[in-house]
Design an enzyme around this catalytic site. Structure first.
Site, PDB file in Angstrom:
ATOM      1  N   LYS A 152       0.840  -1.183   0.127  1.00  0.00           N
ATOM      2  CA  LYS A 152      -0.014  -0.098   0.030  1.00  0.00           C
ATOM      3  C   LYS A 152       0.970   1.288  -0.024  1.00  0.00           C
ATOM      4  O   LYS A 152       2.100   1.138   0.405  1.00  0.00           O
ATOM      5  CB  LYS A 152      -1.046  -0.111   1.206  1.00  0.00           C
ATOM      6  CG  LYS A 152      -2.019  -1.040   1.285  1.00  0.00           C
ATOM      7  CD  LYS A 152      -2.918  -0.927   2.662  1.00  0.00           C
ATOM      8  CE  LYS A 152      -3.966  -1.813   2.617  1.00  0.00           C
ATOM      9  NZ  LYS A 152      -4.947  -1.673   1.797  1.00  0.00           N
ATOM     10  N   ARG A 203     -10.865 -11.514   1.609  1.00  0.00           N
ATOM     11  CA  ARG A 203     -11.381 -12.397   1.007  1.00  0.00           C
ATOM     12  C   ARG A 203     -10.796 -13.960   1.133  1.00  0.00           C
ATOM     13  O   ARG A 203     -11.329 -14.877   0.985  1.00  0.00           O
ATOM     14  CB  ARG A 203     -11.800 -12.273  -0.301  1.00  0.00           C
ATOM     15  CG  ARG A 203     -10.662 -12.007  -1.365  1.00  0.00           C
ATOM     16  CD  ARG A 203     -10.977 -11.160  -2.545  1.00  0.00           C
ATOM     17  NE  ARG A 203     -11.194  -9.990  -2.254  1.00  0.00           N
ATOM     18  CZ  ARG A 203     -11.418  -8.881  -3.165  1.00  0.00           C
ATOM     19  NH1 ARG A 203     -11.648  -9.206  -4.430  1.00  0.00           N
ATOM     20  NH2 ARG A 203     -11.493  -7.619  -2.803  1.00  0.00           N
TER      21      ARG A 203
END
Length: 496
Positions: A279, A353
């Site tokens: 990130k 996920r």
């Protein structure tokens, strides 16, 4: 010290607490209890309104220490325009008044704000919000500060109602107080830094919660146990971290033994660097909040234990730390899930996920009534819904409607997005059964489509709380404790 909440049927003129709280409105009228004080004081409140010293506008207040005919000081608060007081305005009023009581060093008060008519809401709803928001407003984080905050002085709140209202509002007080305890725990866990709140720390908190409550048992699966179960997708997320991943199972047995449980699965990424798909540095500190879904599951379990609800619930937390290292999972790697499906990991920052899919396969052994997962899953949800509303997707219309209704009732709102088959086409891979991302379009939906591949055996809903789990700005920066109120309301409704 926590804020004790109880009902009071005493007249405002007979209150035994240190202060009474009543409302004035912008049109110059007074709430019923304020009218009693006005009569006893020979019109002093009316005079204040007419002179302009009290406006009745929302957010205004005036402390009146000495009034003729009153045994206690009176806090007269502005509630706004009659007929235009919304749920949001009432919640803010409850929060502001609680903070003001504490700042003025009152230890106890009787609040008669449940008399304020809120648009499309009942007296029971107002009582519930007073019981929930008043203690929540006093929350302060100091766990990692050298100077600890002073304990709130305000410790005893009576909610004034008529004797006729007591049967209808008694449960509302219990619900509000129970939810407030859950919200406080969720906030505290999420606010802790990543070097404190690790997967091991969350596991320890779950064990402690089980030891403190007879109806709750906790099991923690370590990496070796998960490997034996084939949970390689979950394990891939923590592969680059020195912190071991954990699957935490909290089993609350408040109902009949053979009754199917409601299962809640929380994403517990205690820190998310993005892994190899690193990130940007700006704002990365906020990735300690990436376990907001797990925090809400912990908060819900705390609420259940506090209220001893007669229901069976399983809370599961899939916890890992997502770090880059020589051992980290790489873009392009293919891993096998517990279900046997293979996943091509195109972006290691789509890790939520990956931990959830194995947890969603694992929980089928509980033969669940329904399954709800909660996750700070996609930035796309913030683009779609901003920071006020959580995303809702489901494979069952009835469950989706129930969650939407619970969100409206608790004012912890969610909004349903579609889960049409056409979106599944974005999840095609040349090298595995499914990729972990489906491209930029409809990112929140395709993330849920990914999860739906693992939830075909039961009724399932997904709550994306990426935009609602925490605040980023200024003094308000920190966890919100959502979606504890929504999840709790969903269970309250199942028992109604």
């Amino acid at each position: 010290m926590s804020l004790s909440i109880s009902l009071s049927t005493s007249s405002v003129l007979e209150s035994q607490r240190e202060c009474v709280i009543v409302a004035a409105f912008e049109d110059g009228t007074l709430s019923p209890s304020a009218q009693l004080i006005d009569q006893a004081s020979q019109g002093q409140l009316s005079s204040l309104l007419q002179s302009g010293r009290v406006s009745g506008k929302s957010g205004s207040s005036l402390l009146l220490p000495f009034l003729t005919g009153c045994k206690t000081p009176v806090l007269l608060v502005g509630a706004g325009k009659p007929g235009e007081i919304t749920a949001a305005k009432f919640i803010k009023l409850a929060q502001d008044v609680s903070k003001e009581m504490n700042s003025r060093s009152f230890t106890s008060a009787d609040s008669y704000l449940a008399e304020v008519a809120v648009k499309e809401r009942s007296v029971a709803w107002a009582v519930r919000q007073l019981a929930e928001q008043s203690p929540s407003a006093l929350y302060s984080y100091d766990a990692t500060k050298s100077k600890k905050a002073d304990a709130p002085k305000f410790s005893d709140l009576g909610i004034g109602v008529t004797a006729a209202d007591v049967p209808a509002v008694t449960e509302a007080v219990k619900q509000g107080s129970g939810v407030a305890q859950g919200v406080a725990l969720a906030k505290e866990l999420a606010n802790l830094p990543g070097n404190v709140c690790t997967p091991i720390y969350l596991a320890e908190q779950a064990i402690a919660l089980g030891e403190a409550n007879d109806l709750l048992t906790t099991e923690v699966l370590d990496e070796e146990q998960m490997r034996e179960l084939g949970m390689h997708c979950l394990l891939s997320v923590g592969a680059g971290s020195d912190e071991p991943s954990k699957l935490i199972v909290m089993n609350y047995q408040g109902g009949e033994k053979d009754t199917k449980p409601y299962v809640f699965v929380g994403k517990g990424i205690t820190f998310d660097t993005g892994g190899i798909s690193l990130k940007p540095g700006a704002g990365m500190d906020e990735m300690k909040f990436d376990m907001g879904g797990a925090a809400s599951v912990f908060g819900l379990m705390q609420t259940l234990c506090a209220m001893k609800l007669p229901i069976n619930v399983v809370g599961v937390v899939a916890s890992a730390e997502n770090m880059p290292s020589g051992g980290a999972t790489k873009p392009g790697d293919v891993v096998t899930t517990m279900s046997g499906q293979t996943v091509e990991i195109l972006n290691t920052d789509a890790e939520g996920r990956l931990v959830l899919c194995d947890a969603l396969t694992y929980i089928s052994r509980f033969n669940p009534e329904t399954v709800i997962d909660i996750a700070t899953l996609t930035g796309a949800c913030i683009i779609a819904l901003g920071h006020h509303t959580s995303g809702l997707l489901a494979n069952d219309d009835e469950l989706a409607d129930q969650l939407f209704s619970a969100g409206q009732s608790s004012y912890d709102r969610c909004w349903r997005l579609p889960l049409y088959d056409e979106y599944q086409e974005q999840l095609d891979s040349n090298f595995a059964d499914i990729p972990n991302i489906g491209g930029r379009p409809a990112g929140t939906i395709t993330a849920a489509c990914f999860l739906s591949r693992f939830t075909k055996e039961y009724r399932w809903a997904h709550l994306d709380i990426a935009g609602t789990a925490w605040n980023s700005a200024g003094k308000a920066k920190g966890s919100t404790g959502r979606c504890v109120p929504l999840l709790a309301q969903y269970l309250f409704d199942r028992l109604a």
